[in-house]
Scaffold this motif. Structure first.
Motif, PDB file in Angstrom:
ATOM      1  N   GLY A  20     -45.033 -69.995 -24.925  1.00 24.13           N
ATOM      2  CA  GLY A  20     -45.301 -70.736 -26.189  1.00 24.13           C
ATOM      3  C   GLY A  20     -44.848 -72.165 -26.362  1.00 24.13           C
ATOM      4  O   GLY A  20     -44.499 -72.549 -26.766  1.00 24.13           O
ATOM      5  N   LEU A  21     -44.987 -72.303 -24.710  1.00 27.53           N
ATOM      6  CA  LEU A  21     -44.295 -73.693 -24.366  1.00 27.53           C
ATOM      7  C   LEU A  21     -45.320 -74.770 -24.741  1.00 27.53           C
ATOM      8  O   LEU A  21     -44.786 -75.356 -25.856  1.00 27.53           O
ATOM      9  N   ALA A  22     -46.281 -74.218 -24.421  1.00 25.14           N
ATOM     10  CA  ALA A  22     -47.226 -75.055 -25.202  1.00 25.14           C
ATOM     11  C   ALA A  22     -48.417 -75.578 -26.268  1.00 25.14           C
ATOM     12  O   ALA A  22     -48.803 -76.323 -26.931  1.00 25.14           O
ATOM     13  N   VAL A  23     -47.549 -74.307 -27.328  1.00 25.60           N
ATOM     14  CA  VAL A  23     -48.121 -74.440 -28.433  1.00 25.60           C
ATOM     15  C   VAL A  23     -47.464 -76.167 -29.195  1.00 25.60           C
ATOM     16  O   VAL A  23     -46.102 -76.038 -29.483  1.00 25.60           O
ATOM     17  N   THR A  32     -62.829 -81.137 -26.264  1.00 26.52           N
ATOM     18  CA  THR A  32     -63.554 -81.283 -26.607  1.00 26.52           C
ATOM     19  C   THR A  32     -63.957 -82.495 -26.030  1.00 26.52           C
ATOM     20  O   THR A  32     -64.798 -82.651 -26.045  1.00 26.52           O
ATOM     21  N   ASP A  33     -63.070 -83.276 -26.507  1.00 24.47           N
ATOM     22  CA  ASP A  33     -62.985 -84.687 -26.751  1.00 24.47           C
ATOM     23  C   ASP A  33     -63.352 -85.764 -25.551  1.00 24.47           C
ATOM     24  O   ASP A  33     -62.291 -84.351 -24.495  1.00 24.47           O
ATOM     25  N   ALA A 248     -56.067 -87.469 -25.670  1.00 30.38           N
ATOM     26  CA  ALA A 248     -57.412 -86.110 -25.579  1.00 30.38           C
ATOM     27  C   ALA A 248     -57.199 -85.998 -23.739  1.00 30.38           C
ATOM     28  O   ALA A 248     -57.912 -85.012 -23.486  1.00 30.38           O
ATOM     29  N   ALA A 249     -55.903 -86.631 -23.559  1.00 27.56           N
ATOM     30  CA  ALA A 249     -55.800 -86.348 -22.159  1.00 27.56           C
ATOM     31  C   ALA A 249     -54.839 -84.636 -21.967  1.00 27.56           C
ATOM     32  O   ALA A 249     -55.136 -83.585 -21.145  1.00 27.56           O
ATOM     33  N   ALA A 255     -56.678 -77.030 -22.613  1.00 29.63           N
ATOM     34  CA  ALA A 255     -57.812 -75.911 -21.949  1.00 29.63           C
ATOM     35  C   ALA A 255     -57.867 -76.005 -20.787  1.00 29.63           C
ATOM     36  O   ALA A 255     -58.380 -75.027 -20.531  1.00 29.63           O
ATOM     37  N   ASP A 256     -57.733 -76.481 -19.819  1.00 32.88           N
ATOM     38  CA  ASP A 256     -58.016 -76.680 -18.119  1.00 32.88           C
ATOM     39  C   ASP A 256     -56.817 -75.601 -17.365  1.00 32.88           C
ATOM     40  O   ASP A 256     -56.939 -75.532 -16.038  1.00 32.88           O
ATOM     41  N   GLY A 257     -55.608 -75.181 -17.962  1.00 25.98           N
ATOM     42  CA  GLY A 257     -54.415 -74.542 -17.431  1.00 25.98           C
ATOM     43  C   GLY A 257     -53.322 -75.804 -17.325  1.00 25.98           C
ATOM     44  O   GLY A 257     -52.459 -74.938 -16.015  1.00 25.98           O
ATOM     45  N   THR A 258     -53.767 -76.953 -16.815  1.00 29.28           N
ATOM     46  CA  THR A 258     -52.293 -77.542 -16.425  1.00 29.28           C
ATOM     47  C   THR A 258     -51.435 -77.977 -16.981  1.00 29.28           C
ATOM     48  O   THR A 258     -50.476 -77.684 -15.829  1.00 29.28           O
ATOM     49  N   ILE A 259     -51.292 -77.481 -18.340  1.00 28.63           N
ATOM     50  CA  ILE A 259     -49.638 -77.490 -18.830  1.00 28.63           C
ATOM     51  C   ILE A 259     -49.429 -76.351 -17.724  1.00 28.63           C
ATOM     52  O   ILE A 259     -47.892 -76.317 -17.803  1.00 28.63           O
ATOM     53  N   ASP A 260     -49.724 -74.746 -18.833  1.00 28.96           N
ATOM     54  CA  ASP A 260     -49.563 -74.144 -18.349  1.00 28.96           C
ATOM     55  C   ASP A 260     -48.818 -73.793 -16.445  1.00 28.96           C
ATOM     56  O   ASP A 260     -47.798 -73.408 -16.123  1.00 28.96           O
ATOM     57  N   ALA A 261     -50.037 -74.658 -15.384  1.00 28.63           N
ATOM     58  CA  ALA A 261     -49.427 -74.324 -14.464  1.00 28.63           C
ATOM     59  C   ALA A 261     -47.491 -75.747 -14.350  1.00 28.63           C
ATOM     60  O   ALA A 261     -47.077 -75.184 -13.612  1.00 28.63           O
ATOM     61  N   LEU A 262     -47.944 -76.390 -15.068  1.00 25.24           N
ATOM     62  CA  LEU A 262     -46.760 -77.196 -15.111  1.00 25.24           C
ATOM     63  C   LEU A 262     -45.376 -76.316 -15.857  1.00 25.24           C
ATOM     64  O   LEU A 262     -44.625 -76.747 -15.096  1.00 25.24           O
TER      65      LEU A 262
END
Length: 274
Positions: A20-23, A32-33, A248-249, A255-262
């Motif tokens: 739930g961290l990135a919610v 898609t922006d 947007a960033a 979307a690409d999993g960077t937040i999950d990886a961090l």
């Protein structure tokens, strides 16, 4: 740290909490922006460097590191901006950003309506839960009500932060001058006071709290249930043209999993003090 309800994440509660961290509470920008190219623009970012593992000074190297530094480095590449870092105390940060002294503030700042009257927020990049950090041998209380029932128990907090307000209004009697609340200039100072017995608990999010527990399992533990949930965002001067690109960033990173990886790197793999 920006807070009425702020500071980090109950990843220690298990994978369910971690996911739930990135919610985000606010509707994020669409993944898609298009992420704009800002042409190498210089962006001055201010932080406190006192809130591990989001941002802090590595005791081994003296370097400023953490989740937010990694996130900002990734954002800088996506937006083609040059980051210049400055430091300021938490109690001066929101006013300084509001006055335009800096382009952006980062230090685990809770998104709140009263703050949004002074600064603009990005979309949330993280959701946080707050817990009680206590000494490992603490047996006198196990949650907020049992702490409040003590006549002389002390809680350490920074004035103007979520932990301060939760201590005042959710744990104690609503009196902001209650002598049972001992004030400190930094979060780290309140934790040190807890370590040496000058206070009996410090309210903190699960992220920072678990970092201290992992590094010092014989000194600290977390106790009780979550005392509140909040969402973190970056802050900007009102009307800043950086908000939309930043959103947007952030959306692209989700979307690409960077937040999950961090999240995995700093909340599951990294051990504070190792």
């Amino acid at each position: 740290m920006g807070r009425i309800f702020d500071q980090s994440v109950g990843f220690f509660c298990g994978l369910a909490a971690f996911t739930g961290l990135a919610v985000a509470a606010a509707a994020p920008a669409s993944a898609t922006d298009a992420v704009p190219d800002l042409g190498g623009r210089e962006v001055v970012v201010v932080t406190e460097n006192a809130y591990p593992p989001l941002q802090f000074v590595d005791p081994k190297t003296g370097d400023a590191i953490g989740w937010e530094y990694d996130a900002m480095a990734d954002i800088a590449k996506r937006l083609n901006i040059e980051i210049v870092y400055q430091n300021i105390s938490w109690d001066a940060m929101i006013a300084a950003v509001s006055e335009g002294q800096f382009d952006l503030g980062m230090t685990g700042i809770t998104i709140r309506e009263d703050r949004a009257e002074k600064v603009d927020f990005s979309d949330a990049y993280m959701r946080s839960e707050m817990f009680m950090l206590v000494r490992a041998d603490e047996t006198r209380f196990t949650d907020g009500p049992s702490f409040a029932a003590m006549e002389d128990g002390l809680v350490g907090a920074q004035p103007g932060t979520t932990p301060f307000y939760v201590a005042v209004y959710d744990m104690l009697d609503g009196d902001e001058a209650n002598p049972r609340i001992k004030l400190f200039e930094t979060f780290g100072a309140s934790v040190q006071a807890l370590r040496v017995g000058d206070v009996d608990t410090v309210l903190t999010d699960g992220t920072a709290g678990q970092g201290y527990v992992d590094a010092n399992p014989d000194v600290f533990k977390l106790t009780g249930d979550s005392m509140g949930t909040e969402d973190f965002g970056f802050i900007f001067p009102r009307g800043s043209d950086l908000v939309a690109p930043m959103n947007a960033a952030i959306a692209a990173m989700k979307a690409d999993g960077t937040i999950d990886a961090l999240n995995k790197k700093w909340f599951l793999d990294y051990k504070l003090g190792e």
